[in-house]
Enzyme design. Sequence first.
Site, PDB file in Angstrom:
ATOM      1  N   ASN A   9       0.167  11.668  -6.425  1.00 57.14           N
ATOM      2  CA  ASN A   9      -0.432  10.717  -6.671  1.00 57.14           C
ATOM      3  C   ASN A   9      -1.682  10.036  -6.412  1.00 57.14           C
ATOM      4  OD1 ASN A   9      -0.567   7.612  -6.134  1.00 57.14           O
ATOM      5  ND2 ASN A   9       0.944   6.898  -4.987  1.00 57.14           N
ATOM      6  N   LYS A  16      -1.892  11.484  -2.950  1.00 53.99           N
ATOM      7  CA  LYS A  16      -1.268  11.920  -1.847  1.00 53.99           C
ATOM      8  C   LYS A  16      -0.252  13.357  -2.581  1.00 53.99           C
ATOM      9  CE  LYS A  16      -0.190   6.516  -0.616  1.00 53.99           C
ATOM     10  NZ  LYS A  16      -0.348   5.655  -0.723  1.00 53.99           N
ATOM     11  N   ARG A  86       1.591  10.119 -10.618  1.00 58.98           N
ATOM     12  CA  ARG A  86       1.668   8.359 -11.254  1.00 58.98           C
ATOM     13  C   ARG A  86       0.190   8.498 -11.971  1.00 58.98           C
ATOM     14  NH1 ARG A  86      -0.465   4.124  -7.305  1.00 58.98           N
ATOM     15  NH2 ARG A  86      -0.085   2.549  -8.332  1.00 58.98           N
ATOM     16  N   HIS A 175       3.952  -1.705 -10.874  1.00 57.38           N
ATOM     17  CA  HIS A 175       4.650  -2.065  -9.725  1.00 57.38           C
ATOM     18  C   HIS A 175       5.999  -1.435 -10.815  1.00 57.38           C
ATOM     19  CE1 HIS A 175       2.339  -4.227  -6.737  1.00 57.38           C
ATOM     20  NE2 HIS A 175       2.252  -3.126  -6.337  1.00 57.38           N
ATOM     21  N   LEU A 204       6.276  -6.807  -1.994  1.00 56.85           N
ATOM     22  CA  LEU A 204       5.068  -7.326  -1.189  1.00 56.85           C
ATOM     23  C   LEU A 204       4.273  -6.228  -0.696  1.00 56.85           C
ATOM     24  CD1 LEU A 204       7.411 -10.357  -0.576  1.00 56.85           C
ATOM     25  CD2 LEU A 204       5.349 -10.229  -2.409  1.00 56.85           C
ATOM     26  N   GLY A 205       3.514  -5.604  -0.482  1.00 58.01           N
ATOM     27  CA  GLY A 205       2.861  -4.241   0.130  1.00 58.01           C
ATOM     28  C   GLY A 205       1.245  -5.004  -0.241  1.00 58.01           C
ATOM     29  N   GLY A 207      -0.321  -4.912  -2.932  1.00 60.24           N
ATOM     30  CA  GLY A 207      -0.150  -5.475  -4.074  1.00 60.24           C
ATOM     31  C   GLY A 207       1.084  -5.868  -4.014  1.00 60.24           C
ATOM     32  N   ARG A 236      -6.293  -9.835  -2.792  1.00 52.39           N
ATOM     33  CA  ARG A 236      -6.178 -10.296  -4.459  1.00 52.39           C
ATOM     34  C   ARG A 236      -5.954 -11.486  -4.120  1.00 52.39           C
ATOM     35  NH1 ARG A 236      -3.509  -5.646  -7.113  1.00 52.39           N
ATOM     36  NH2 ARG A 236      -5.043  -4.073  -6.006  1.00 52.39           N
ATOM     37  N   ARG A 279       0.738  -7.966   8.847  1.00 58.17           N
ATOM     38  CA  ARG A 279       1.455  -8.292  10.570  1.00 58.17           C
ATOM     39  C   ARG A 279       0.579  -8.711  11.249  1.00 58.17           C
ATOM     40  NH1 ARG A 279       3.089  -2.199  11.322  1.00 58.17           N
ATOM     41  NH2 ARG A 279       1.547  -2.404   9.431  1.00 58.17           N
ATOM     42  N   ILE A 326       5.588  -5.922   3.650  1.00 56.62           N
ATOM     43  CA  ILE A 326       5.632  -7.288   3.946  1.00 56.62           C
ATOM     44  C   ILE A 326       7.341  -7.363   3.275  1.00 56.62           C
ATOM     45  CG2 ILE A 326       5.015  -8.802   3.032  1.00 56.62           C
ATOM     46  CD1 ILE A 326       2.203  -8.533   2.445  1.00 56.62           C
ATOM     47  N   GLU A 328      10.070  -5.641   2.753  1.00 55.68           N
ATOM     48  CA  GLU A 328      10.537  -4.929   3.945  1.00 55.68           C
ATOM     49  C   GLU A 328      11.075  -5.715   5.899  1.00 55.68           C
ATOM     50  OE1 GLU A 328       9.987  -0.827   3.152  1.00 55.68           O
ATOM     51  OE2 GLU A 328       9.389  -1.062   1.190  1.00 55.68           O
ATOM     52  N   ASN A 329       9.938  -5.687   5.883  1.00 52.98           N
ATOM     53  CA  ASN A 329       9.530  -5.654   7.434  1.00 52.98           C
ATOM     54  C   ASN A 329       8.907  -6.990   7.678  1.00 52.98           C
ATOM     55  OD1 ASN A 329       9.404  -3.729   8.054  1.00 52.98           O
ATOM     56  ND2 ASN A 329       7.577  -3.335   6.690  1.00 52.98           N
ATOM     57  N   GLU A 380       9.017   4.845  -4.589  1.00 55.37           N
ATOM     58  CA  GLU A 380       8.416   5.655  -5.931  1.00 55.37           C
ATOM     59  C   GLU A 380       7.985   6.055  -6.426  1.00 55.37           C
ATOM     60  OE1 GLU A 380       5.941   2.269  -4.171  1.00 55.37           O
ATOM     61  OE2 GLU A 380       5.499   1.793  -6.843  1.00 55.37           O
TER      62      GLU A 380
HETATM   63  P1  ADP Z   1       0.553  -0.469   0.099  1.00 54.89           P
HETATM   64  O1  ADP Z   1       0.882  -1.529  -1.286  1.00 54.89           O
HETATM   65  O2  ADP Z   1      -0.511   0.040   0.089  1.00 54.89           O
HETATM   66  O3  ADP Z   1       1.799   0.908   0.025  1.00 54.89           O
HETATM   67  P2  ADP Z   1       2.389  -1.514   1.847  1.00 54.89           P
HETATM   68  O4  ADP Z   1       3.505  -1.770   0.906  1.00 54.89           O
HETATM   69  O5  ADP Z   1       2.599  -0.525   3.182  1.00 54.89           O
HETATM   70  O6  ADP Z   1       1.039  -1.305   0.594  1.00 54.89           O
HETATM   71  O7  ADP Z   1       2.219  -2.809   3.104  1.00 54.89           O
HETATM   72  C1  ADP Z   1       1.189  -3.269   3.252  1.00 54.89           C
HETATM   73  C2  ADP Z   1       1.528  -4.617   3.865  1.00 54.89           C
HETATM   74  O8  ADP Z   1       2.625  -4.605   4.652  1.00 54.89           O
HETATM   75  C3  ADP Z   1       0.452  -4.942   4.969  1.00 54.89           C
HETATM   76  O9  ADP Z   1      -0.061  -6.142   4.857  1.00 54.89           O
HETATM   77  C4  ADP Z   1       1.184  -5.179   6.469  1.00 54.89           C
HETATM   78  O10 ADP Z   1       1.000  -5.533   7.361  1.00 54.89           O
HETATM   79  C5  ADP Z   1       2.767  -5.156   6.117  1.00 54.89           C
HETATM   80  N1  ADP Z   1       3.574  -4.592   7.225  1.00 54.89           N
HETATM   81  C6  ADP Z   1       3.798  -3.336   7.385  1.00 54.89           C
HETATM   82  N2  ADP Z   1       5.134  -3.641   8.503  1.00 54.89           N
HETATM   83  C7  ADP Z   1       5.084  -4.741   8.523  1.00 54.89           C
HETATM   84  C8  ADP Z   1       6.330  -5.910   9.915  1.00 54.89           C
HETATM   85  N3  ADP Z   1       6.505  -5.276  10.507  1.00 54.89           N
HETATM   86  N4  ADP Z   1       5.786  -6.921   9.603  1.00 54.89           N
HETATM   87  C9  ADP Z   1       5.311  -7.619   8.900  1.00 54.89           C
HETATM   88  N5  ADP Z   1       3.997  -7.054   8.145  1.00 54.89           N
HETATM   89  C10 ADP Z   1       4.170  -6.016   8.096  1.00 54.89           C
END
Ligand code: ADP
Length: 395
Positions: A9, A16, A86, A175, A204-205, A207, A236, A279, A326, A328-329, A380
């Site tokens: 990737n 990666k 990818r 995505h 929600l990452g 991107g 963005r 976070r 975002i 997931e967490n 992915e």
């Molecule tokens: P990428 O698109 O670079 O792969 P990720 O899917 O890892 O990114 O998502 C990164 C985002 O997820 C960041 O905004 C990060 O703060 C958020 N995130 C990760 N863990 C948490 C958490 N425990 N609470 C809130 N947001 C989180």
Amino acid sequence: MKQSILVVNCGSSSLKLALFDENEEKLVSAIAERLNEQEAFARINGDDRIVELPARANHKQALIALVSAFREHQFMPAAPTSIGHRVVHGGEAFREAVLINNDVMEIINDCAGLAPLHNPVNLAGIKATREQFPEIPQVAVFDTAYHQTLAPHAYLYALPESYYRDWSVRRYGFHGTSHFFMANETARLLGKALATTSIISAHLGNGCSITAIKNGSSVDTSMGLTPLEGLVMGTRSGDIDPGLFDYLSSRGMQLAEVHKELNQNSGLLGISGKTNDMRTLCELADQGHEPSALAIEIFSFRLAKYVGAMMASLNHLDALVFTGGIGENSSRVRQKTAGHLKLLGFDLDADKNEHNGRHSGGRIEDASSRFPILVISTNEELVIAREAARLAASF
Ligand code: ADP
């Protein structure tokens, strides 16, 4: 012979690698970052002492260094049996993953105008890997391919039709690999066939995009010609009024400057003035930093509006699904988003949401909710590995 699949990737400044065995177990993973910069570095299984990159290492040099470290340290005792790449943009040429040959590489190159930061480095990764493993079948898995099922009413912009005909201007969506994984996982979790599963998938990452999936196929998605459209993202803007360009130009800004601002200095970072990291934003908001609280509000409100918009494409809904760092967490983002969606019948269980669905099989909806709401970890790399193994079998 035992199968092993190498997943490659290449991002704009990162590379990666992940190696899977035939049971889909990840044997090793590696990341090289800050490529083409003085401080280029790499980690294997999180350890930065195993391999050293030359200063200003490019994608090819990083790949060679990582592959030889994999061999030297017995992470990869034999050459992989297939390799999956990818690739960000496949234009309209690829509706699914393909075995790579010279023609495929030429088309990836032709699509570079649509993804100038990504397709050239994806191609560099493919070329370097082919040099390392000339005999091994290699497969391209496109971020755009899954969205090629969109109908014209969903993929065309309300622009003069020659823009599409002459310049390929349309919604492509991105995505796709993650949204495809979400559809499969949801079907599995709900005990349904993919072909009858309809979901709204929110990735929600850094991107962010949201996709309506009808009976297993993508029918609408929020990213467009480029990944800038749609939801609020880390840096963005997502949707803006196109009239902004003319207005900012009247204030003396150049097009290249506006482009950079919308891609790199907007979104959560722009609104909060502090960070693109959700976070950290939550922590700042808890400490009373109002712009950070506002960034979370705008992010969640835009997301909720898009959930509503995605329902226009579906005639039934099996689940609203959250993924990405975002998705997931962040129980806060999910709770705020669902808070705007009460009229549509989405209702969260506060406790299940707080635990990210960990003790409830990914389910976070309340018994009163009209639809299931799920949290699923995206993967992915695994989709790419599966596609590589599948297509290599026909090689
Ligand atoms: P990428 O698109 O670079 O792969 P990720 O899917 O890892 O990114 O998502 C990164 C985002 O997820 C960041 O905004 C990060 O703060 C958020 N995130 C990760 N863990 C948490 C958490 N425990 N609470 C809130 N947001 C989180």
